[in-house]
Design a protein around this motif. Structure first.
Motif, PDB file in Angstrom:
ATOM      1  N   SER A  44       0.858  -1.180   0.000  1.00  0.00           N
ATOM      2  CA  SER A  44       0.000   0.000   0.000  1.00  0.00           C
ATOM      3  C   SER A  44       0.893   1.228   0.000  1.00  0.00           C
ATOM      4  O   SER A  44       2.037   1.187   0.453  1.00  0.00           O
ATOM      5  CB  SER A  44      -0.911   0.003   1.228  1.00  0.00           C
ATOM      6  N   ARG A  45       0.366   2.296  -0.542  1.00  0.00           N
ATOM      7  CA  ARG A  45       1.101   3.566  -0.522  1.00  0.00           C
ATOM      8  C   ARG A  45       0.641   4.362   0.687  1.00  0.00           C
ATOM      9  O   ARG A  45      -0.543   4.395   1.007  1.00  0.00           O
ATOM     10  CB  ARG A  45       0.822   4.349  -1.799  1.00  0.00           C
ATOM     11  N   LEU A  70       8.088   0.485  -6.239  1.00  0.00           N
ATOM     12  CA  LEU A  70       7.797  -0.602  -7.165  1.00  0.00           C
ATOM     13  C   LEU A  70       9.017  -1.492  -7.367  1.00  0.00           C
ATOM     14  O   LEU A  70       8.892  -2.720  -7.415  1.00  0.00           O
ATOM     15  CB  LEU A  70       7.301  -0.065  -8.502  1.00  0.00           C
ATOM     16  N   SER A  73       9.277  -3.656  -4.371  1.00  0.00           N
ATOM     17  CA  SER A  73       8.216  -4.658  -4.393  1.00  0.00           C
ATOM     18  C   SER A  73       8.536  -5.792  -5.359  1.00  0.00           C
ATOM     19  O   SER A  73       8.358  -6.970  -5.039  1.00  0.00           O
ATOM     20  CB  SER A  73       6.881  -4.016  -4.775  1.00  0.00           C
ATOM     21  N   VAL A 100       1.245  -7.479 -12.302  1.00  0.00           N
ATOM     22  CA  VAL A 100       0.957  -6.392 -11.372  1.00  0.00           C
ATOM     23  C   VAL A 100      -0.509  -6.031 -11.510  1.00  0.00           C
ATOM     24  O   VAL A 100      -1.013  -5.860 -12.621  1.00  0.00           O
ATOM     25  CB  VAL A 100       1.834  -5.153 -11.671  1.00  0.00           C
ATOM     26  N   SER A 101      -1.198  -5.917 -10.366  1.00  0.00           N
ATOM     27  CA  SER A 101      -2.603  -5.530 -10.408  1.00  0.00           C
ATOM     28  C   SER A 101      -2.965  -4.784  -9.129  1.00  0.00           C
ATOM     29  O   SER A 101      -2.246  -4.843  -8.137  1.00  0.00           O
ATOM     30  CB  SER A 101      -3.494  -6.763 -10.580  1.00  0.00           C
ATOM     31  N   GLU A 102      -4.090  -4.092  -9.175  1.00  0.00           N
ATOM     32  CA  GLU A 102      -4.595  -3.405  -7.998  1.00  0.00           C
ATOM     33  C   GLU A 102      -5.222  -4.429  -7.066  1.00  0.00           C
ATOM     34  O   GLU A 102      -5.888  -5.362  -7.516  1.00  0.00           O
ATOM     35  CB  GLU A 102      -5.632  -2.352  -8.382  1.00  0.00           C
ATOM     36  N   ASP A 105      -8.316  -1.795  -4.226  1.00  0.00           N
ATOM     37  CA  ASP A 105      -8.172  -0.341  -4.072  1.00  0.00           C
ATOM     38  C   ASP A 105      -7.371   0.088  -2.846  1.00  0.00           C
ATOM     39  O   ASP A 105      -7.461   1.231  -2.423  1.00  0.00           O
ATOM     40  CB  ASP A 105      -9.542   0.349  -4.057  1.00  0.00           C
ATOM     41  N   THR A 108      -1.104  -2.399  -4.294  1.00  0.00           N
ATOM     42  CA  THR A 108      -0.699  -3.009  -5.551  1.00  0.00           C
ATOM     43  C   THR A 108      -0.161  -4.399  -5.274  1.00  0.00           C
ATOM     44  O   THR A 108       0.679  -4.579  -4.389  1.00  0.00           O
ATOM     45  CB  THR A 108       0.390  -2.149  -6.232  1.00  0.00           C
ATOM     46  N   GLU A 109      -0.657  -5.376  -6.025  1.00  0.00           N
ATOM     47  CA  GLU A 109      -0.191  -6.755  -5.910  1.00  0.00           C
ATOM     48  C   GLU A 109       0.861  -6.993  -6.982  1.00  0.00           C
ATOM     49  O   GLU A 109       0.624  -6.719  -8.154  1.00  0.00           O
ATOM     50  CB  GLU A 109      -1.350  -7.721  -6.120  1.00  0.00           C
ATOM     51  N   ILE A 110       2.015  -7.475  -6.563  1.00  0.00           N
ATOM     52  CA  ILE A 110       3.087  -7.813  -7.494  1.00  0.00           C
ATOM     53  C   ILE A 110       3.378  -9.297  -7.334  1.00  0.00           C
ATOM     54  O   ILE A 110       3.671  -9.768  -6.231  1.00  0.00           O
ATOM     55  CB  ILE A 110       4.367  -6.993  -7.245  1.00  0.00           C
TER      56      ILE A 110
END
Length: 123
Positions: A44-45, A70, A73, A100-102, A105, A108-110
């Motif tokens: 999360s940011r 990123l 990650s 990589v996907s959200e 909300d 970010t999933e890596i």
């Protein structure tokens, strides 16, 4: 540009597990295919980086803080991929990819994934 690890990744020459994006490794034979492996992280940011990124987007340019996050990650996901491979007895990952996907909300999933294998140099 500074430290190469700040904005990039990749393996060191002395890596225990060889990770390639190809189906095979030139000069090696695949002795055994172990199967699919992956390494995953969700980040999360924090609010400060979101505000900073929003302001930076008004004037344009690279979002260096987000770039570093990123890179960290992806490197963490890759490290987990390598640990999974070693735990299953492999010394190589073939056909490695990143996805990589959200994530709902909130972040970010890596995911780093590929095929774990045992490879040996050709005689």
């Amino acid at each position: 540009m500074g430290n190469i690890d700040e904005y990039g990744g990749g393996q060191r020459p002395d890596a225990e597990v060889l990770v390639v994006t190809t189906n095979d490794v030139p000069g090696h034979r695949v002795e055994r295919v172990i199967g699919e492996v992956f390494g995953l992280t969700v980040r999360s940011r924090h609010i400060g980086s979101q505000i900073g990124a929003g302001l930076k987007s008004l004037v344009g340019g690279e979002l260096k803080g987000l770039t570093k996050t990123l890179v960290e990650s992806r490197n963490q996901a890759m490290g987990r991929l390598i640990e999974q491979t070693k735990a299953r007895g492999g010394n190589a990952v073939l056909m490695m990819r990143f996805d990589v996907s959200e994530a709902a909300d909130v972040g970010t999933e890596i995911c780093a994934y590929g095929t774990a294998a045992v490879v040996a140099p050709l005689a």
